[in-house]
Design a protein around this motif. Structure first.
Motif, PDB file in Angstrom:
ATOM      1  N   LYS A   1      -1.478 -11.505  -1.650  1.00 27.42           N
ATOM      2  CA  LYS A   1      -1.581 -10.813   0.021  1.00 27.42           C
ATOM      3  C   LYS A   1      -2.147  -9.096  -0.086  1.00 27.42           C
ATOM      4  O   LYS A   1      -2.465  -8.876  -0.966  1.00 27.42           O
ATOM      5  N   THR A   2      -1.929  -8.656   0.890  1.00 25.59           N
ATOM      6  CA  THR A   2      -2.545  -7.363   1.226  1.00 25.59           C
ATOM      7  C   THR A   2      -1.354  -6.337   0.827  1.00 25.59           C
ATOM      8  O   THR A   2      -0.431  -6.789   1.024  1.00 25.59           O
ATOM      9  N   ASN A   3      -1.771  -5.248   0.268  1.00 25.40           N
ATOM     10  CA  ASN A   3      -0.844  -4.278   0.152  1.00 25.40           C
ATOM     11  C   ASN A   3      -0.597  -3.494   1.351  1.00 25.40           C
ATOM     12  O   ASN A   3      -1.052  -3.686   2.324  1.00 25.40           O
ATOM     13  N   ARG A   4       0.260  -2.456   1.259  1.00 28.29           N
ATOM     14  CA  ARG A   4       0.412  -1.437   2.424  1.00 28.29           C
ATOM     15  C   ARG A   4      -0.865  -0.651   3.012  1.00 28.29           C
ATOM     16  O   ARG A   4      -0.595  -0.250   4.175  1.00 28.29           O
ATOM     17  N   PHE A   5      -1.788  -0.761   2.042  1.00 28.57           N
ATOM     18  CA  PHE A   5      -2.965  -0.130   2.686  1.00 28.57           C
ATOM     19  C   PHE A   5      -4.194  -1.200   3.167  1.00 28.57           C
ATOM     20  O   PHE A   5      -5.078  -0.970   3.526  1.00 28.57           O
ATOM     21  N   GLN A   6      -3.609  -2.349   3.260  1.00 32.29           N
ATOM     22  CA  GLN A   6      -4.273  -3.643   3.830  1.00 32.29           C
ATOM     23  C   GLN A   6      -5.323  -3.917   2.796  1.00 32.29           C
ATOM     24  O   GLN A   6      -6.530  -4.451   3.107  1.00 32.29           O
ATOM     25  N   GLU A   7      -5.315  -3.678   1.510  1.00 34.87           N
ATOM     26  CA  GLU A   7      -6.078  -4.001   0.432  1.00 34.87           C
ATOM     27  C   GLU A   7      -5.671  -5.576  -0.225  1.00 34.87           C
ATOM     28  O   GLU A   7      -4.582  -5.728  -0.613  1.00 34.87           O
ATOM     29  N   PHE A   8      -6.579  -6.448  -0.102  1.00 35.34           N
ATOM     30  CA  PHE A   8      -6.161  -7.975  -0.573  1.00 35.34           C
ATOM     31  C   PHE A   8      -6.074  -7.792  -1.981  1.00 35.34           C
ATOM     32  O   PHE A   8      -7.172  -7.187  -2.823  1.00 35.34           O
ATOM     33  N   GLY A   9      -5.223  -8.729  -2.507  1.00 34.20           N
ATOM     34  CA  GLY A   9      -5.235  -9.008  -4.131  1.00 34.20           C
ATOM     35  C   GLY A   9      -3.951  -8.688  -4.634  1.00 34.20           C
ATOM     36  O   GLY A   9      -3.588  -8.659  -5.792  1.00 34.20           O
ATOM     37  N   HIS A  10      -3.053  -8.006  -3.753  1.00 32.38           N
ATOM     38  CA  HIS A  10      -1.590  -7.604  -4.330  1.00 32.38           C
ATOM     39  C   HIS A  10      -0.778  -8.754  -4.335  1.00 32.38           C
ATOM     40  O   HIS A  10      -0.736  -9.645  -3.675  1.00 32.38           O
ATOM     41  N   THR A  11       0.217  -8.709  -5.246  1.00 39.97           N
ATOM     42  CA  THR A  11       1.380  -9.571  -5.490  1.00 39.97           C
ATOM     43  C   THR A  11       2.599  -8.940  -5.822  1.00 39.97           C
ATOM     44  O   THR A  11       2.644  -7.794  -6.494  1.00 39.97           O
ATOM     45  N   SER A  12       4.056  -9.300  -5.250  1.00 45.92           N
ATOM     46  CA  SER A  12       4.803  -8.583  -4.944  1.00 45.92           C
ATOM     47  C   SER A  12       5.686  -8.274  -6.620  1.00 45.92           C
ATOM     48  O   SER A  12       6.311  -7.288  -6.944  1.00 45.92           O
ATOM     49  N   VAL A  13       5.328  -9.294  -7.548  1.00 44.27           N
ATOM     50  CA  VAL A  13       5.797  -9.229  -8.613  1.00 44.27           C
ATOM     51  C   VAL A  13       4.934  -9.498  -9.836  1.00 44.27           C
ATOM     52  O   VAL A  13       4.050 -10.118  -9.633  1.00 44.27           O
ATOM     53  N   GLU A  14       5.176  -9.002 -10.839  1.00 46.70           N
ATOM     54  CA  GLU A  14       4.353  -9.482 -12.229  1.00 46.70           C
ATOM     55  C   GLU A  14       5.361 -10.125 -13.242  1.00 46.70           C
ATOM     56  O   GLU A  14       6.689  -9.694 -13.486  1.00 46.70           O
ATOM     57  N   ILE A  15       4.870 -11.187 -13.522  1.00 46.48           N
ATOM     58  CA  ILE A  15       5.447 -12.149 -14.290  1.00 46.48           C
ATOM     59  C   ILE A  15       5.134 -12.364 -15.873  1.00 46.48           C
ATOM     60  O   ILE A  15       3.722 -12.524 -15.980  1.00 46.48           O
TER      61      ILE A  15
END
Length: 282
Positions: free
Chosen positions: A266-280
Motif C-alpha cells: 500500500k501507500t505509506n503516510r506520504f502516499q508513496e506506494f510500496g509500503h507494507t505494515s510488517v516485515e516477516i
C-alpha cells in the motif's frame, strides 16, 4: 508515566477508540477471520492520559478509528484534550451529529500538512446513502474542516463507487478509492507482500516486526491487526507506566492467518506506494 517514543521506522499510530460500529458491512476487514475482539473501552480520561505520553513527531499523526470512533461516549472530549503538539486525524463513517461536532471542535485541531484529508470518511454503498453523506461533508468543509471520502472497490460495488467518485468530485470533494481486501465468490482480492499470509489454511512460525503502534479500545497494544481482531495476547498497555515500544522482531505462530491490513502492499503516510505494515522473516 514514562514517555512513549515512536521509532523512526514507524509509519502509523492506530488508535481504536471503539471496536463497535453502527454499520455492519459484509466485507468488513475487522471480521476477516473470526473477529473475536475485546470490546472493552477505557474512559476518555484514560485515553488522554495514555496518548499524551506519546512524544510528538510532526510527520506522524494519531489516527482515531474503530469500529467507529465516534461511538465512544467521550469522543469529542478525547479529541479536544489530546495535547496540541500531537497531530490527529480521524477515520469515520461520519454517522455522527455534524452540527454538535462543528460547535465543539476547532477545525485547526484536525488539520495538518499532508497529501490527504485529515478526516477520512468511509463510504459503504450497501449500508449508507451517498447524498446525505455528501451534504455532511460539504457542511464540515464550509466550516473549515479537512474532509475527504474513500470507497472500497468491492467487486459487487465498483460501478457505484465510481459513480460516487464522479458525483463527489463534481461537488468539490476529494474522493479516493481503496483496493478491496478479502474474498468474494471464492476469489481472493488484494496485493500482498507474503504469499499465503491470508490463506487461513495453515499456521506457520515466523519472526515479524511491525511499523505501527496498534492500540485497542481497552488500551492494550498489539503486534498487528490480526492479534487485535482475534483477541490474542497483547504486548503491553498504554496505561502501564513502564510501557515502551520495542522496535524488534517477535515470534509469531500464526502466519497464514494474517489480516490483510498487515501484509498488503500500500501507500505509506506520504502516499508513496510500496509500503507494507510488517516485515516477516521465515
Amino acid at each position: 508515566m514514562k514517555p512513549i517514543v515512536i521509532p523512526q521506522t514507524y509509519n502509523y499510530i492506530a488508535t481504536f477508540l471503539s471496536l463497535t460500529c453502527n454499520l455492519r458491512c459484509s466485507y468488513c476487514i475487522n471480521y476477516f477471520e473470526e473477529g473475536n475482539f475485546n470490546k472493552k473501552q477505557i474512559s476518555g480520561k484514560e485515553w488522554v492520559e495514555g496518548l499524551n505520553r506519546v512524544v510528538p513527531r510532526e510527520d506522524l499523526p494519531l489516527s482515531l478509528q474503530g469500529g467507529e470512533p465516534s461511538l465512544h461516549k467521550d469522543f469529542i472530549s478525547i479529541l479536544n484534550h489530546i495535547k496540541p503538539q500531537l497531530n490527529v486525524d480521524i477515520l469515520t463513517n461520519l454517522q455522527f451529529d455534524e452540527d454538535e461536532f462543528i460547535r465543539k471542535v476547532d477545525p485547526n485541531r484536525i488539520k495538518r500538512k499532508s497529501p490527504y484529508a485529515s478526516i477520512r470518511v468511509s463510504y459503504h454503498p450497501a449500508t449508507m446513502k451517498l447524498e446525505p453523506l455528501v451534504k455532511k461533508v460539504l457542511t464540515l468543509q464550509r466550516n473549515g474542516f479537512s474532509v475527504g471520502i474513500w470507497g472500497v472497490m468491492h467487486p459487487a460495488q465498483e460501478a457505484e463507487i465510481l459513480r460516487a467518485k464522479e458525483y463527489c468530485t463534481a461537488s468539490g470533494i476529494d474522493f479516493r478509492t481503496k483496493e478491496f481486501l478479502g474474498e468474494h465468490n471464492g476469489k481472493r482480492y488484494g496485493t500482498y507482500r507474503y504469499e499465503g499470509a491470508c490463506d487461513k489454511k495453515f499456521a506457520k512460525k515466523v519472526l515479524c516486526k511491525t511499523t505501527e503502534l496498534i492500540i485497542g479500545s481497552s488500551g492494550d497494544v498489539y503486534r498487528c491487526h490480526s492479534d487485535l481482531y482475534e483477541n490474542r495476547k497483547p504486548i503491553g498497555n498504554i496505561l502501564d507506566e513502564d510501557f515502551e515500544i520495542e522496535d524488534t522482531f517477535r515470534e509469531c505462530n500464526v502466519f497464514g492467518h494474517c489480516n490483510p491490513c498487515d501484509v498488503k502492499v500500500k501507500t505509506n503516510r506520504f502516499q508513496e506506494f510500496g509500503h507494507t505494515s510488517v516485515e516477516i522473516i521465515f
